[in-house]
Design an enzyme around this catalytic site. Sequence first.
Site, PDB file in Angstrom:
ATOM      1  N   ASP A   1       7.652  -8.777  11.662  1.00 13.79           N
ATOM      2  CA  ASP A   1       7.116  -7.839  12.787  1.00 13.79           C
ATOM      3  C   ASP A   1       5.740  -8.335  13.176  1.00 13.79           C
ATOM      4  O   ASP A   1       5.190  -8.177  14.408  1.00 13.79           O
ATOM      5  CB  ASP A   1       6.869  -6.465  12.514  1.00 13.79           C
ATOM      6  CG  ASP A   1       8.526  -5.736  12.688  1.00 13.79           C
ATOM      7  OD1 ASP A   1       9.298  -6.449  12.901  1.00 13.79           O
ATOM      8  OD2 ASP A   1       8.769  -4.537  12.857  1.00 13.79           O
TER       9      ASP A   1
ATOM     10  N   GLY B   1      15.600   2.360  24.603  1.00 13.39           N
ATOM     11  CA  GLY B   1      15.648   1.350  23.936  1.00 13.39           C
ATOM     12  C   GLY B   1      16.553   1.500  22.526  1.00 13.39           C
ATOM     13  O   GLY B   1      17.279   2.686  22.325  1.00 13.39           O
ATOM     14  N   VAL B   2      16.634   0.808  21.716  1.00 15.38           N
ATOM     15  CA  VAL B   2      17.458   0.835  20.558  1.00 15.38           C
ATOM     16  C   VAL B   2      16.993   2.139  19.980  1.00 15.38           C
ATOM     17  O   VAL B   2      18.075   3.034  19.332  1.00 15.38           O
ATOM     18  CB  VAL B   2      17.384  -0.332  19.527  1.00 15.38           C
ATOM     19  CG1 VAL B   2      18.222  -0.133  18.354  1.00 15.38           C
ATOM     20  CG2 VAL B   2      17.826  -1.549  20.200  1.00 15.38           C
TER      21      VAL B   2
ATOM     22  N   ALA C   1      14.855  -6.683  11.138  1.00 16.35           N
ATOM     23  CA  ALA C   1      14.463  -6.861   9.560  1.00 16.35           C
ATOM     24  C   ALA C   1      15.102  -8.121   9.207  1.00 16.35           C
ATOM     25  O   ALA C   1      14.662  -8.810   8.407  1.00 16.35           O
ATOM     26  CB  ALA C   1      15.100  -5.550   8.914  1.00 16.35           C
TER      27      ALA C   1
ATOM     28  N   ARG D   1       6.618  -0.998  19.312  1.00 12.08           N
ATOM     29  CA  ARG D   1       5.821  -0.985  18.172  1.00 12.08           C
ATOM     30  C   ARG D   1       4.436  -1.573  18.371  1.00 12.08           C
ATOM     31  O   ARG D   1       4.439  -2.155  19.516  1.00 12.08           O
ATOM     32  CB  ARG D   1       6.702  -1.728  17.170  1.00 12.08           C
ATOM     33  CG  ARG D   1       8.203  -1.293  16.713  1.00 12.08           C
ATOM     34  CD  ARG D   1       8.314  -0.352  15.974  1.00 12.08           C
ATOM     35  NE  ARG D   1       8.180  -0.401  14.677  1.00 12.08           N
ATOM     36  CZ  ARG D   1       7.894   0.431  13.725  1.00 12.08           C
ATOM     37  NH1 ARG D   1       8.133   1.782  14.243  1.00 12.08           N
ATOM     38  NH2 ARG D   1       7.486   0.045  12.383  1.00 12.08           N
TER      39      ARG D   1
ATOM     40  N   HIS E   1      46.032  -8.899  11.711  1.00 19.18           N
ATOM     41  CA  HIS E   1      46.415  -7.812  12.543  1.00 19.18           C
ATOM     42  C   HIS E   1      46.729  -6.406  11.459  1.00 19.18           C
ATOM     43  O   HIS E   1      47.359  -6.713  10.394  1.00 19.18           O
ATOM     44  CB  HIS E   1      47.925  -8.012  12.989  1.00 19.18           C
ATOM     45  CG  HIS E   1      48.252  -6.932  13.861  1.00 19.18           C
ATOM     46  ND1 HIS E   1      47.780  -6.465  15.138  1.00 19.18           N
ATOM     47  CD2 HIS E   1      49.438  -6.228  13.564  1.00 19.18           C
ATOM     48  CE1 HIS E   1      48.753  -5.537  15.400  1.00 19.18           C
ATOM     49  NE2 HIS E   1      49.701  -5.361  14.572  1.00 19.18           N
TER      50      HIS E   1
ATOM     51  N   CYS F   1      11.819  -0.967   7.278  1.00 18.99           N
ATOM     52  CA  CYS F   1      13.183  -0.800   7.283  1.00 18.99           C
ATOM     53  C   CYS F   1      13.807   0.044   6.254  1.00 18.99           C
ATOM     54  O   CYS F   1      14.587   0.804   6.606  1.00 18.99           O
ATOM     55  CB  CYS F   1      13.638  -2.541   6.870  1.00 18.99           C
ATOM     56  SG  CYS F   1      15.258  -2.654   6.534  1.00 18.99           S
TER      57      CYS F   1
ATOM     58  N   LYS G   1       0.925  -1.403   0.025  1.00 23.95           N
ATOM     59  CA  LYS G   1       0.051   0.061  -0.012  1.00 23.95           C
ATOM     60  C   LYS G   1       0.800   1.145  -0.104  1.00 23.95           C
ATOM     61  O   LYS G   1       0.314   2.340  -0.198  1.00 23.95           O
ATOM     62  CB  LYS G   1      -0.901  -0.036   1.284  1.00 23.95           C
ATOM     63  CG  LYS G   1      -0.159   0.206   2.620  1.00 23.95           C
ATOM     64  CD  LYS G   1      -1.330   0.243   3.698  1.00 23.95           C
ATOM     65  CE  LYS G   1      -0.845   0.530   4.860  1.00 23.95           C
ATOM     66  NZ  LYS G   1      -1.503   0.456   6.105  1.00 23.95           N
TER      67      LYS G   1
ATOM     68  N   SER H   1       9.568   6.878  21.696  1.00 28.77           N
ATOM     69  CA  SER H   1      10.035   5.409  21.267  1.00 28.77           C
ATOM     70  C   SER H   1       9.834   4.483  22.157  1.00 28.77           C
ATOM     71  O   SER H   1      10.836   3.891  22.846  1.00 28.77           O
ATOM     72  CB  SER H   1      11.653   5.558  20.788  1.00 28.77           C
ATOM     73  OG  SER H   1      12.234   6.397  21.917  1.00 28.77           O
TER      74      SER H   1
HETATM   75  P1  FAD Z   1       7.654  -3.663   7.462  1.00 32.99           P
HETATM   76  O1  FAD Z   1       9.005  -3.266   7.295  1.00 32.99           O
HETATM   77  O2  FAD Z   1       6.957  -2.991   8.254  1.00 32.99           O
HETATM   78  O3  FAD Z   1       6.818  -3.775   6.076  1.00 32.99           O
HETATM   79  C1  FAD Z   1       5.379  -4.046   6.190  1.00 32.99           C
HETATM   80  C2  FAD Z   1       4.900  -3.415   4.815  1.00 32.99           C
HETATM   81  O4  FAD Z   1       3.481  -3.768   4.687  1.00 32.99           O
HETATM   82  C3  FAD Z   1       4.967  -2.141   4.576  1.00 32.99           C
HETATM   83  O5  FAD Z   1       5.479  -1.500   3.615  1.00 32.99           O
HETATM   84  C4  FAD Z   1       3.571  -1.420   4.721  1.00 32.99           C
HETATM   85  O6  FAD Z   1       3.229  -0.358   3.834  1.00 32.99           O
HETATM   86  C5  FAD Z   1       2.895  -2.770   4.324  1.00 32.99           C
HETATM   87  N1  FAD Z   1       1.377  -3.059   4.441  1.00 32.99           N
HETATM   88  C6  FAD Z   1       0.918  -2.919   5.940  1.00 32.99           C
HETATM   89  N2  FAD Z   1      -0.491  -3.124   5.750  1.00 32.99           N
HETATM   90  C7  FAD Z   1      -0.713  -3.385   4.442  1.00 32.99           C
HETATM   91  C8  FAD Z   1      -1.916  -3.671   3.662  1.00 32.99           C
HETATM   92  N3  FAD Z   1      -3.041  -3.863   4.250  1.00 32.99           N
HETATM   93  N4  FAD Z   1      -1.871  -3.703   2.445  1.00 32.99           N
HETATM   94  C9  FAD Z   1      -0.741  -3.665   1.846  1.00 32.99           C
HETATM   95  N5  FAD Z   1       0.512  -3.319   2.381  1.00 32.99           N
HETATM   96  C10 FAD Z   1       0.366  -3.181   3.707  1.00 32.99           C
HETATM   97  N6  FAD Z   1      15.889  -3.729  12.151  1.00 32.99           N
HETATM   98  C11 FAD Z   1      16.836  -4.004  12.001  1.00 32.99           C
HETATM   99  O7  FAD Z   1      17.075  -5.456  11.944  1.00 32.99           O
HETATM  100  N7  FAD Z   1      18.067  -3.220  11.828  1.00 32.99           N
HETATM  101  C12 FAD Z   1      17.681  -2.029  12.220  1.00 32.99           C
HETATM  102  O8  FAD Z   1      18.936  -1.241  12.250  1.00 32.99           O
HETATM  103  C13 FAD Z   1      16.645  -1.537  12.417  1.00 32.99           C
HETATM  104  N8  FAD Z   1      16.403  -0.257  12.737  1.00 32.99           N
HETATM  105  C14 FAD Z   1      15.350   0.392  12.831  1.00 32.99           C
HETATM  106  C15 FAD Z   1      15.142   1.771  12.982  1.00 32.99           C
HETATM  107  C16 FAD Z   1      13.802   2.227  13.259  1.00 32.99           C
HETATM  108  C17 FAD Z   1      13.737   3.606  13.394  1.00 32.99           C
HETATM  109  C18 FAD Z   1      12.730   1.473  13.276  1.00 32.99           C
HETATM  110  C19 FAD Z   1      11.182   2.047  13.356  1.00 32.99           C
HETATM  111  C20 FAD Z   1      12.780   0.117  13.146  1.00 32.99           C
HETATM  112  C21 FAD Z   1      14.234  -0.453  12.933  1.00 32.99           C
HETATM  113  N9  FAD Z   1      14.267  -1.915  12.737  1.00 32.99           N
HETATM  114  C22 FAD Z   1      15.400  -2.403  12.427  1.00 32.99           C
HETATM  115  C23 FAD Z   1      13.249  -2.847  12.840  1.00 32.99           C
HETATM  116  C24 FAD Z   1      12.819  -3.220  11.103  1.00 32.99           C
HETATM  117  O9  FAD Z   1      12.562  -1.907  10.551  1.00 32.99           O
HETATM  118  C25 FAD Z   1      11.620  -4.092  11.175  1.00 32.99           C
HETATM  119  O10 FAD Z   1      11.937  -5.097  11.927  1.00 32.99           O
HETATM  120  C26 FAD Z   1      11.343  -4.629   9.818  1.00 32.99           C
HETATM  121  O11 FAD Z   1      11.079  -3.465   8.820  1.00 32.99           O
HETATM  122  C27 FAD Z   1      10.350  -5.543   9.675  1.00 32.99           C
HETATM  123  O12 FAD Z   1       9.892  -6.067   8.642  1.00 32.99           O
HETATM  124  P2  FAD Z   1       8.463  -6.466   8.030  1.00 32.99           P
HETATM  125  O13 FAD Z   1       8.630  -7.010   6.667  1.00 32.99           O
HETATM  126  O14 FAD Z   1       7.910  -7.339   9.026  1.00 32.99           O
HETATM  127  O15 FAD Z   1       7.456  -5.152   8.131  1.00 32.99           O
END
Ligand code: FAD
Length: 464
Positions: A309, A182-183, A317, A269, A441, A42, A35, A266
Site C-alpha cells: 500500500d 467503494g469496496v 493484500a 486510504r 457439473h 489485512c 510497531k 470509507s
Molecule cells: P499493511 O497491511 O497496512 O501493514 C503495514 C504494517 O506496517 C502494519 O502492521 C503497521 O503496524 C506497520 N507499520 C507502519 N509504520 C510502521 C513503523 N514506522 N514501524 C514499524 N511498523 C510500522 N485487500 C485484499 O486484497 N482483500 C480484501 O478482502 C481486503 N479487505 C480489506 C478490508 C478493509 C476493511 C481494509 C481496510 C482493507 C482491506 N484490504 C483488502 C486491503 C489490504 O488490507 C491492504 O492492501 C494490505 O493490508 C496492505 O498490506 P501492506 O503490507 O502493504 O500494509
Amino acid sequence: MAEATRIVIIGGGPGGYVAAIRAAQRGAEVTVVEKDLLGGTCLNRGCIPTKALLGSVEALHKARSGADFGFGIEGEIVPDFARMMERKNEISKMLRDGIHGLFKKNKVKLVEGTGRITSPTTVDVDTAEGLVTVEADKVIIATGSEPARLPFFDFDQPTVLTSTSALQLEKIPETLLIIGAGVIGCEFASVFSELGTKITIVEMMPQMLPLEDKRLAKQFQGIFKKKGIEVLLKTKVDGIAEYAEDHITANLEGGPQITAEKMLVSIGRQPNTQDIGLETVGVETDSRGYIVVNDKLETNVPGVYAIGDVNGGILLAHVASYEGLVAVENCLGGNQERDLKVVPSCVYTLPEIASIGLNEDQARDEGYHPITGTFRLGAAGKALAIGEAQGYIQIVADEATDKVIGANMMGPHVTDLIHEIAVAIKNGLTVKQIGDTIHAHPTIGEALMEAAHDVHGESVHVAS
Ligand code: FAD
C-alpha cells in the site's frame, strides 16, 4: 562462504511478512520491525476480520432461510454480535500466531517497535526497552496505509467511524450512514444490513463500486435496494450539522439532511509515510505522500525498496505480498519487474463480485473489438441448489484473436472462480480453450464454460 545479505523490513503486514519469509528461505538474514500486530491491516483491521463477520452474517442469512430449504428453528434467530466479534478476533489471532510460527521456523527476527530509516543501511527502532539500531544491506519499507481522514469530519466523535473503529463496535447500530460506495463501504453495508441496521450510502460518483463494470454495478445496486439499503449516487456530504452522543446529522449538498446513529467514512486510504525517516534519507514521495518506486520496486535511494500500500500501486493484500516477492528477488541480485496487468479484484458482499482484466467498455476504449459471453446463475443447477442464484458471469474476449481479456462476475464463490480467468489472461488462452475444457457439473464454475461458449453464441443452456 559468502556473508548472508542483511534485509530489514519495516512493517509486518502481508507485504512485509511474506517478503521476510521468502528472503529467509533464500538465505538472507532478515529482521522485521513491527510497531503493532503482525499481519498488518489485512489480518487485523481489513481483509480477514471483515470476511469473518461476513461469514457470520452469511450463516445467519442461511439460518433465516430455513423455510425455503425445508427446516425450521424454534424461536427467533437473533444475532449474537459479541460472539461474532469474538469469533472474528479468534480467527485473526489464529492467523497471527501462524505468522509468528513461520518467523520462528524461518529464523526471521522480529523487533517490536516503531521503525525509522536513518540511512540506506540503518533503521532505528523505538522499542519498549529503548532505541535499537539495526544494520542492513537492503531496506524494504512496507508500512502500509490507514483510513483516509478528511479534516472535514471530526474522527474523535464516537459517532464517526473508520473501517478500523467499525470493527471494534460493541453494539449493532440501528442506523448507519456510510460515506463512499467503494469496496469497503459495500462490504460493511452487507454485514450490517444483514444484522438489521438501516443503511444509507452516499456516493459522489454516478455508480456504486466505481471501478466495476457499470452494468454489474447497476444490477448490484438493485440487489442492495431489495435488501432495503438506500444508495444515493452523485451525492456529496458537505458538512455535519450536529455531532451528538448518540447520533450524527450530515448535510447533503443541495439541502437535505441525514441523521444516523453512526457514520462510517470509507473514502479511501492514506499512506503510512509520516515520521519514518523518508526525508532524512531523501526517499521521494508523490503529491499524495505515497513512496515513488521503479518497476523493480526500488525507490530513488539505491538499496531502499517500498512494497504494498505504501507505494500507492494497487491497494490490495495479494498485490502487497506479490510485491514482497519481487522486491526480495531484486534485493538478492535479481532483475524482476513488477507486472500488475492481471490482478483479481474482489468485493466480498452478499452476493460476491469479482473482476479482472478489461470490461467491455474498457476494452473498447483500449482499441479492442470486444466480444462477450454471459451466463446467468439463475440457470445454473448448483446455484439454485444452494439457494444463491442471483448474479451472472461474463467473459470478455478480443474478437481478432479470441483471447480472453477480462471477466466480471457476481454470485456465490466468484472470488474463487476469478482465478481461472487470471490464468487464462496471463497465459494468452482463448475463449475456445476455456469452452473446450470439461468443467464439473453441477458447479458454479461450469457457468464460466457456458459463458465461454456464449461468446460465440453456442451456450447450450443460455435462454435466448
Ligand atoms: P499493511 O497491511 O497496512 O501493514 C503495514 C504494517 O506496517 C502494519 O502492521 C503497521 O503496524 C506497520 N507499520 C507502519 N509504520 C510502521 C513503523 N514506522 N514501524 C514499524 N511498523 C510500522 N485487500 C485484499 O486484497 N482483500 C480484501 O478482502 C481486503 N479487505 C480489506 C478490508 C478493509 C476493511 C481494509 C481496510 C482493507 C482491506 N484490504 C483488502 C486491503 C489490504 O488490507 C491492504 O492492501 C494490505 O493490508 C496492505 O498490506 P501492506 O503490507 O502493504 O500494509
